[in-house]
Write a protein that holds these residues in place. Structure first.
Motif, PDB file in Angstrom:
ATOM      1  N   LEU A  15       0.838  -1.204   0.000  1.00 27.63           N
ATOM      2  CA  LEU A  15       0.000   0.000   0.000  1.00 27.63           C
ATOM      3  C   LEU A  15       0.874   1.256   0.000  1.00 27.63           C
ATOM      4  O   LEU A  15       0.658   2.181  -0.790  1.00 27.63           O
ATOM      5  N   TYR A  16       1.881   1.267   0.849  1.00 26.81           N
ATOM      6  CA  TYR A  16       2.804   2.413   0.922  1.00 26.81           C
ATOM      7  C   TYR A  16       3.483   2.637  -0.426  1.00 26.81           C
ATOM      8  O   TYR A  16       3.583   3.768  -0.920  1.00 26.81           O
ATOM      9  N   TYR A  17       3.922   1.555  -1.033  1.00 27.97           N
ATOM     10  CA  TYR A  17       4.588   1.643  -2.338  1.00 27.97           C
ATOM     11  C   TYR A  17       3.667   2.316  -3.362  1.00 27.97           C
ATOM     12  O   TYR A  17       4.080   3.193  -4.106  1.00 27.97           O
ATOM     13  N   GLN A  42      -8.212   4.166  -4.187  1.00 29.50           N
ATOM     14  CA  GLN A  42      -7.939   3.449  -5.437  1.00 29.50           C
ATOM     15  C   GLN A  42      -6.874   2.365  -5.225  1.00 29.50           C
ATOM     16  O   GLN A  42      -6.973   1.259  -5.761  1.00 29.50           O
ATOM     17  N   ALA A  43      -5.874   2.693  -4.410  1.00 33.40           N
ATOM     18  CA  ALA A  43      -4.808   1.720  -4.132  1.00 33.40           C
ATOM     19  C   ALA A  43      -5.389   0.494  -3.425  1.00 33.40           C
ATOM     20  O   ALA A  43      -5.027  -0.643  -3.730  1.00 33.40           O
ATOM     21  N   GLN A  91     -15.432  -4.640 -12.083  1.00 32.75           N
ATOM     22  CA  GLN A  91     -16.623  -3.812 -11.856  1.00 32.75           C
ATOM     23  C   GLN A  91     -17.465  -4.370 -10.715  1.00 32.75           C
ATOM     24  O   GLN A  91     -17.978  -3.623  -9.891  1.00 32.75           O
ATOM     25  N   ARG A  92     -17.602  -5.691 -10.677  1.00 31.65           N
ATOM     26  CA  ARG A  92     -18.367  -6.325  -9.605  1.00 31.65           C
ATOM     27  C   ARG A  92     -17.704  -5.985  -8.266  1.00 31.65           C
ATOM     28  O   ARG A  92     -18.372  -5.622  -7.300  1.00 31.65           O
ATOM     29  N   PHE A  93     -16.381  -6.077  -8.250  1.00 27.42           N
ATOM     30  CA  PHE A  93     -15.655  -5.785  -7.017  1.00 27.42           C
ATOM     31  C   PHE A  93     -15.822  -4.323  -6.603  1.00 27.42           C
ATOM     32  O   PHE A  93     -16.025  -4.014  -5.422  1.00 27.42           O
ATOM     33  N   GLU A  94     -15.743  -3.408  -7.565  1.00 23.42           N
ATOM     34  CA  GLU A  94     -15.893  -1.983  -7.231  1.00 23.42           C
ATOM     35  C   GLU A  94     -17.276  -1.698  -6.655  1.00 23.42           C
ATOM     36  O   GLU A  94     -17.416  -0.916  -5.716  1.00 23.42           O
TER      37      GLU A  94
END
Lengths: 250, 416
Positions: free
Chosen positions: B363-365, B375-376, B407-410
């Motif tokens: 995540l930091y990267y 978004q990350a 899209q399903r995940f979002e």
């Protein structure tokens, strides 16, 4: 470009940076050398805003803006880039989507339109070529299964794509053979345009044969103990860090 | 006994075709079965109360349906709507070495496969045995190298109960790509069972897409028998729907067989998904790599039961089973149980199940590259299952699935 004043920072209970001062003007390349444990990597983490690296006092400004007041991603969007000593593997995210997201986040922050897929691909191909990475690497997971040298070249490729104002290269030479080192150096030199500034963090003088710095600073025990021109790096190469007075060594 | 099952048994009496002897055997077994309850191990975390008194139409008015087009897939499509084959079989242009027949007419390959690979303990498998009147029989000739994928599409319409069967024989040294593609979001019950016999030195690339949503109830299975030096590379991608239950059996019946089985499940809020896999290592020198990854939305429930059974004789087996889950909210639920049963003493096995957490370093990267935190997180979480999509040999199918799953995940993230 970057102005660091009396910076103190700690990790957990240990204070690592103990009053660091540094001034970098546009276009300059500053090398920071020093023994292990001097705080070289900590500086990059503190400037990038990594969690767990706490600033106790002092100030840092990038182009006059208070860097320490920004989130990690805001610092990046403001033009700060950190090339990692140990780039992170993210197997489920492809280099392609990672870079596209990243490039467009930077563009949005600069008020520019997002790149189309075709425009992005063209740029990515050029950057790949510059650091001699094969094209199919774009489809692979971020740094997944890359050799040490490939990871370092990938960092430089990202820097080329993101066009930062200030790039910090954290031991971009460690673990590289001479050929890979030259590729990395060539990538960096191609980005020296008289405006972009660099902090080159390294343990050895070797990298500085290829990336010629304007200034060399010796970091020891959390502060800069000596500054000079490129000749200072040669001195270190010859005599090591043993000349540092007791108490200055971490 | 459930009212629905009583009805099934009654209806089975009316089915009379060339498979009568196999069907009557299955019917006898079905009559002995108890309706699964909480204490039935195979159904412990999946309640069948929504099926117990189900009373849907058993005939359908739907006649045709367009199979979802997958760009660049160029597949031979066999489309079933509510269990009936709607594709015109006479118009199919088949590559050399491929024979495709309907289950309606007597067929040698079918006779040797029907009920022969699928273990008889699956309740709904028996239901399918007695009621699936339509289906498809795919026969790949020895040494045929069939690159063109063959896709079996199963649509379930609103208000209909349907049953479909697929039988596949991959001849010695042959190669084939088969996709089982299920869909439907109306209130329906669909069972779809497939049996695969993979001969010596043959290789099957297999996909099962269980993309049922909403009120659909889907219960099915894919069952494989691997002979000497054969290879199976299978990927299962499932949603949850009101109730989705899949059973996968892989039997190493020959030596030096290799099975790679990846599965991805992505459960929207309130969905239910249950996957039971059983790998039987009956012979020595077999290899199994199974990886299951799931992301589970709010109030959704996933069940994963992965069993590897290494028989006494199956020395030098290499088997790995891993299940990782990402729970999006506190209301999301996973019941995972990897089981290793080893009776041979010279084997290498590993298994594990975890509930994943975000990799802070990754995540930091991403943040240092200017990507917004929200978004990350989407990219990292989705990357968790996308890693298995990257491993799918068929790039066209993977490229088609990627944005659909993303899209399903979002949407799942938004519904938190």
């Amino acid at each position: 470009m970057l102005s660091i004043k009396d910076l103190h920072a700690r990790v957990e209970e240990t204070t690592i940076l103990k009053g660091l001062d540094l001034d970098i003007k546009p276009g300059e390349v500053h090398a920071i050398m020093g023994p292990n444990g001097a705080g070289k990597s900590t500086l990059g983490y503190v400037l990038s805003g990594r969690e767990g690296y706490e600033v106790e006092s002092g100030s840092v400004s990038l182009e006059g803006k208070d860097l320490l007041d920004m989130e990690v991603e805001e610092r990046a969007q403001a033009g700060l880039f950190l090339a990692f000593q140990y780039p992170v593997e993210i197997p489920g995210v492809s280099n392609m989507e990672f870079m596209k997201e990243s490039v467009n986040a930077m563009r949005e922050a600069r008020g520019e339109d997002a790149l189309s897929s075709a425009e992005f691909l063209k740029k990515a191909k050029e950057a790949c070529k510059q650091v001699e990475l094969p094209l199919d690497f774009l489809k692979r997971g971020v740094n997944e299964g890359f050799s040490g040298g490939e990871k370092k070249r990938n960092e430089i490729m990202q820097m080329i794509m993101l066009e930062p104002k200030l790039a910090i290269l954290d031991e971009s030479d460690s673990g590289l053979d001479v050929d890979a080192l030259q590729v990395v150096a060539k990538g960096v030199n191609s980005q020296r345009d008289g405006k972009r500034s660099f902090i080159v963090v390294t343990h050895y003088q070797r990298l500085l044969d290829y990336i010629e710095p304007d200034y060399v600073h010796i970091l020891s025990n959390g502060k800069i103990v000596k500054s000079g021109g490129p000749e200072l790096a040669k001195e270190v190469e010859k005599s090591g860090y043993a000349w540092l007075k007791e108490g200055e060594v971490a | 006994m459930s009212q629905w099952l009583a009805q099934v048994i009654e209806r089975a009496g009316n089915v009379d075709d060339w498979l009568a002897s196999a069907r009557s055997k299955a019917l006898a077994e079905l009559k002995e079965k108890e309706w699964p309850g909480r204490r039935t191990e195979a159904w412990r975390y999946t309640s069948l109360h929504k099926v117990a008194d189900l009373n849907l139409a058993t005939t359908s008015e739907a006649t045709t349906a367009e199979a979802p087009q997958v760009e660049g897939l160029n597949s031979i499509d066999l489309v079933f709507v509510d269990g009936r084959l709607t594709s015109d079989m006479t118009n199919l242009v088949l590559p050399d070495g491929v024979t495709i027949a309907s289950l309606d007419t007597k067929n040698d390959a079918a006779e040797n496969l029907f009920g022969q690979v699928k273990p008889q303990h699956h309740l709904f498998g028996l239901v399918n045995d007695v009621l699936a009147q339509h289906g498809v029989v795919i026969d790949i000739a020895p040494n045929a190298n069939v690159e063109q994928p063959i896709r079996i599409v199963n649509f379930a319409s609103d208000g209909v109960e349907s049953h479909q069967r697929s039988l596949v024989r991959v001849g010695e040294g042959a190669k084939a790509v088969i996709i089982e593609h299920g869909a439907g979001n109306g209130h329906s019950l669909n069972t779809a069972f497939a049996e695969y016999d993979i001969a010596d030195k043959a290789a099957l690339e297999h996909y099962r897409l269980a993309l049922h949503e909403g009120e659909a109830i889907h219960v099915g299975g894919s069952h494989f028998r691997l002979h000497n030096e054969s290879k199976l590379n299978s990927t299962l991608v499932g949603y949850g729907s009101q109730l989705t239950r899949l059973d996968v059996d892989i039997e190493h019946a020959g030596e030096h067989a290799f099975a790679k089985f990846n599965n991805i499940y992505l459960l929207a809020p309130k969905e239910h998904f249950d996957l039971h896999s059983t790998i039987e290592h009956a012979q020595p020198n077999g290899t199994t790599e199974e990886n299951a990854r799931g992301i589970i939305g709010d109030k959704a429930k996933a069940v994963f039961n992965g069993r590897i059974h290494i028989h006494r004789h199956a020395q030098k087996t290499l088997a790995e089973l891993n299940n990782r889950n990402l729970l999006l909210t506190r209301g999301a639920q996973i019941n995972t149980k990897p089981e290793l049963e080893i009776y041979a003493d010279d084997v290498q096995c590993a298994h594990g199940a975890t509930v994943a957490e975000i990799d802070e370093e990754a995540l930091y990267y991403m943040l240092t590259r200017g990507i917004d935190k929200q978004q990350a997180l989407v990219m990292l979480n989705f990357g968790f299952v996308q890693e298995l999509l990257f491993q799918m040999p068929n790039r066209a199918l993977a490229n088609w699935l990627q944005p659909i799953l993303k899209q399903r995940f979002e949407r799942m993230m938004e519904q938190q």
